[in-house]
Design a protein around this motif. Structure first.
Motif, PDB file in Angstrom:
ATOM      1  N   ASP A 124       0.783  -1.334   0.045  1.00  0.00           N
ATOM      2  CA  ASP A 124       0.034  -0.008   0.079  1.00  0.00           C
ATOM      3  C   ASP A 124       0.928   1.486   0.014  1.00  0.00           C
ATOM      4  OD1 ASP A 124       0.829   0.005   2.439  1.00  0.00           O
ATOM      5  OD2 ASP A 124      -0.992   0.062   3.606  1.00  0.00           O
ATOM      6  N   MET A 125       0.260   2.455  -0.308  1.00  0.00           N
ATOM      7  CA  MET A 125       1.167   3.585  -0.388  1.00  0.00           C
ATOM      8  C   MET A 125       1.986   3.979   0.524  1.00  0.00           C
ATOM      9  SD  MET A 125       1.871   5.538  -3.113  1.00  0.00           S
ATOM     10  CE  MET A 125       0.818   6.031  -4.188  1.00  0.00           C
ATOM     11  N   PRO A 126       1.278   3.924   1.865  1.00  0.00           N
ATOM     12  CA  PRO A 126       2.210   4.395   3.152  1.00  0.00           C
ATOM     13  C   PRO A 126       3.330   3.619   3.156  1.00  0.00           C
ATOM     14  CG  PRO A 126      -0.108   4.392   3.913  1.00  0.00           C
ATOM     15  CD  PRO A 126       0.082   3.717   2.374  1.00  0.00           C
ATOM     16  N   HIS A 127       3.395   2.081   3.006  1.00  0.00           N
ATOM     17  CA  HIS A 127       4.723   1.565   2.907  1.00  0.00           C
ATOM     18  C   HIS A 127       5.463   1.804   1.906  1.00  0.00           C
ATOM     19  CE1 HIS A 127       2.402  -1.272   5.804  1.00  0.00           C
ATOM     20  NE2 HIS A 127       3.465  -1.483   6.467  1.00  0.00           N
ATOM     21  N   ARG A 128       5.255   2.184   0.769  1.00  0.00           N
ATOM     22  CA  ARG A 128       5.759   2.407  -0.367  1.00  0.00           C
ATOM     23  C   ARG A 128       6.597   3.644  -0.182  1.00  0.00           C
ATOM     24  NH1 ARG A 128       2.172   2.049  -5.446  1.00  0.00           N
ATOM     25  NH2 ARG A 128       3.916   1.894  -6.716  1.00  0.00           N
ATOM     26  N   ILE A 129       5.728   4.599   0.114  1.00  0.00           N
ATOM     27  CA  ILE A 129       6.309   5.981   0.592  1.00  0.00           C
ATOM     28  C   ILE A 129       7.562   5.947   1.794  1.00  0.00           C
ATOM     29  CG2 ILE A 129       5.955   8.111   1.829  1.00  0.00           C
ATOM     30  CD1 ILE A 129       3.322   8.233   0.334  1.00  0.00           C
ATOM     31  N   SER A 130       7.317   5.076   2.717  1.00  0.00           N
ATOM     32  CA  SER A 130       8.286   5.125   3.604  1.00  0.00           C
ATOM     33  C   SER A 130       9.653   4.407   3.173  1.00  0.00           C
ATOM     34  CB  SER A 130       7.556   4.120   4.998  1.00  0.00           C
ATOM     35  OG  SER A 130       8.591   3.394   5.407  1.00  0.00           O
ATOM     36  N   ARG A 131       9.289   3.231   2.321  1.00  0.00           N
ATOM     37  CA  ARG A 131      10.257   2.667   1.733  1.00  0.00           C
ATOM     38  C   ARG A 131      11.374   3.500   0.634  1.00  0.00           C
ATOM     39  NH1 ARG A 131      12.319  -2.602   0.680  1.00  0.00           N
ATOM     40  NH2 ARG A 131      10.547  -3.440   2.055  1.00  0.00           N
ATOM     41  N   VAL A 132      10.651   4.261  -0.067  1.00  0.00           N
ATOM     42  CA  VAL A 132      11.332   5.146  -1.011  1.00  0.00           C
ATOM     43  C   VAL A 132      12.060   6.266  -0.181  1.00  0.00           C
ATOM     44  CG1 VAL A 132      11.093   6.764  -2.982  1.00  0.00           C
ATOM     45  CG2 VAL A 132       9.760   4.674  -2.864  1.00  0.00           C
ATOM     46  N   ASP A 134      13.202   5.954   2.694  1.00  0.00           N
ATOM     47  CA  ASP A 134      14.529   5.446   3.247  1.00  0.00           C
ATOM     48  C   ASP A 134      15.619   5.377   2.206  1.00  0.00           C
ATOM     49  OD1 ASP A 134      13.389   4.782   5.895  1.00  0.00           O
ATOM     50  OD2 ASP A 134      12.873   2.933   5.769  1.00  0.00           O
ATOM     51  N   LYS A 135      15.445   5.107   1.209  1.00  0.00           N
ATOM     52  CA  LYS A 135      16.386   4.856   0.292  1.00  0.00           C
ATOM     53  C   LYS A 135      16.714   6.209  -0.661  1.00  0.00           C
ATOM     54  CE  LYS A 135      17.030   1.706  -3.720  1.00  0.00           C
ATOM     55  NZ  LYS A 135      16.376   0.612  -4.700  1.00  0.00           N
ATOM     56  N   TYR A 136      15.909   6.934  -0.863  1.00  0.00           N
ATOM     57  CA  TYR A 136      16.340   8.240  -1.173  1.00  0.00           C
ATOM     58  C   TYR A 136      15.789   9.488  -0.293  1.00  0.00           C
ATOM     59  CZ  TYR A 136      15.744   5.280  -5.521  1.00  0.00           C
ATOM     60  OH  TYR A 136      15.770   4.350  -6.294  1.00  0.00           O
ATOM     61  N   GLY A 137      16.448   9.546   0.770  1.00  0.00           N
ATOM     62  CA  GLY A 137      16.023  10.295   1.923  1.00  0.00           C
ATOM     63  C   GLY A 137      15.922  11.961   1.504  1.00  0.00           C
ATOM     64  N   ASP A 138      16.686  12.289   0.332  1.00  0.00           N
ATOM     65  CA  ASP A 138      16.814  13.672   0.291  1.00  0.00           C
ATOM     66  C   ASP A 138      15.415  14.305  -0.620  1.00  0.00           C
ATOM     67  OD1 ASP A 138      17.406  12.175  -1.975  1.00  0.00           O
ATOM     68  OD2 ASP A 138      18.782  13.697  -2.636  1.00  0.00           O
ATOM     69  N   ILE A 139      14.325  13.516  -0.723  1.00  0.00           N
ATOM     70  CA  ILE A 139      13.227  14.046  -1.302  1.00  0.00           C
ATOM     71  C   ILE A 139      12.040  14.250  -0.389  1.00  0.00           C
ATOM     72  CG2 ILE A 139      13.634  13.490  -3.735  1.00  0.00           C
ATOM     73  CD1 ILE A 139      12.120  10.870  -3.329  1.00  0.00           C
TER      74      ILE A 139
END
Lengths: 212, 212
Positions: A124-132, A134-139
């Protein structure tokens, strides 16, 4: 023998990481970035261009028949890259068990009648947002949503363009799992569990043939 | 403790049989025909009518808000049966782990915020035809296709009518599996495997809470 495992994934669902862990656990080759590099070498295009165009198509409204591709007079760079990636996927699958992430690999393998196990990873979107994040923290949070939507759209369009099928139709997958609700490790466990079961069944079937 | 397991299934995919085996293996109650009987008792309608109307709706184009249902002046027999079935599902889930097949149970449980594991069982047409022919051997191949399409349509319409969501959207399921390609036993194995893993995680989480 384990099956060839094709993993399709929503952007930010952790499909890449899950695929990598599955490959490690089963001790089989993992193809993701590697597909890009090899396809680049085969097609003669620069690696950077293939990375950029590897899962996008600039002609979203045009349908393309893979089987007719080689007979076409004009091929766009994207088409050539697709065909180069397709060759890499088929070559790898013919060599033996491996894990392949994305690049229409489920369709390419099915179309070439190579037995494989097809998996879809979503969240779901919240999990995907959190993962992205984590990976690209500067956005920012807003940028993440935009990026996820854009990537989803690119992948859907790419899949539709080269397969003439709808991306994410559950009927195309042996197994579709929610990495958001289940967590990465459980997804890895389920995929490996299924691969082990398929391997045992394949061996039993082969033994039966040999005995008869 | 095992999660409540909600199984949605395409007609002829073996979802009922898979659910029954899962319930047996985990030693938890199984609700399918039983839902119908209990809902019939609750709603005051005859068991035969509930069986007939249990997953159909005669007003396919009208959307229905469950939360507003009790406040409505007029309820069709289908609406009353749906609400009776909903009550049976919620009562069973509140009592403890069980396996519930169909009847929008995934939506009903999610909507009531009852933790559950949602599963979709599907299969390709040849497997479904073969299974339906095995079960109802006295119908022709053409009739089987018609029956499968009709049942699918009924279930989609029922789901859409009472949940305002699209039936079969992979995002609604923790696990979606192809019983045609994998076989019934592998599906049972995967569902039980996931239930065991969830149970262990729940226990670990509860232990952590108690210790802190």
């Amino acid at each position: 023998m384990y099956p060839v495992i094709s993993i399709s994934r929503e952007f930010g669902s952790g499909g890449h990481s899950i695929g990598e862990k599955v490959a490690k656990q089963l001790n089989v080759p993992f193809l993701d970035g590697e597909i890009i590099t090899k396809a680049a070498q085969e097609s003669g295009y620069a690696k950077e261009l293939v990375e950029e165009e590897g899962e996008t198509t600039s002609a979203a409204n045009k349908w393309f028949d893979i089987s007719a591709a080689s007979a076409m007079y004009f091929q766009s760079p994207q088409d050539e890259i697709f065909l180069a990636q397709r060759k890499v996927i088929l070559d790898a699958a013919k060599k033996g068990p491996c894990v392949i992430v994305g690049r229409c690999s489920d369709y390419i393998l099915r179309n070439a009648e190579i037995p494989c196990m097809t998996v879809l990873i979503h969240a779901d979107m919240p999990h995907r947002i959190s993962r992205v994040l984590d990976k690209y923290g500067d956005i920012t949070n807003v940028d993440v949503r935009k990026r996820i939507r854009k990537k989803d759209k690119q992948r859907r369009t790419y899949y539709r363009y080269y397969t003439d099928q709808h991306w994410g139709d559950y009927q195309n997958y042996d197994l579709a799992i929610d990495s958001g609700s289940l967590g990465e490790d459980t997804c890895v466990h389920l995929i490996c569990e299924l691969a082990e079961k398929m391997a045992k069944e394949n061996e039993a079937a082969e033994k039966k043939i040999q005995e008869s």
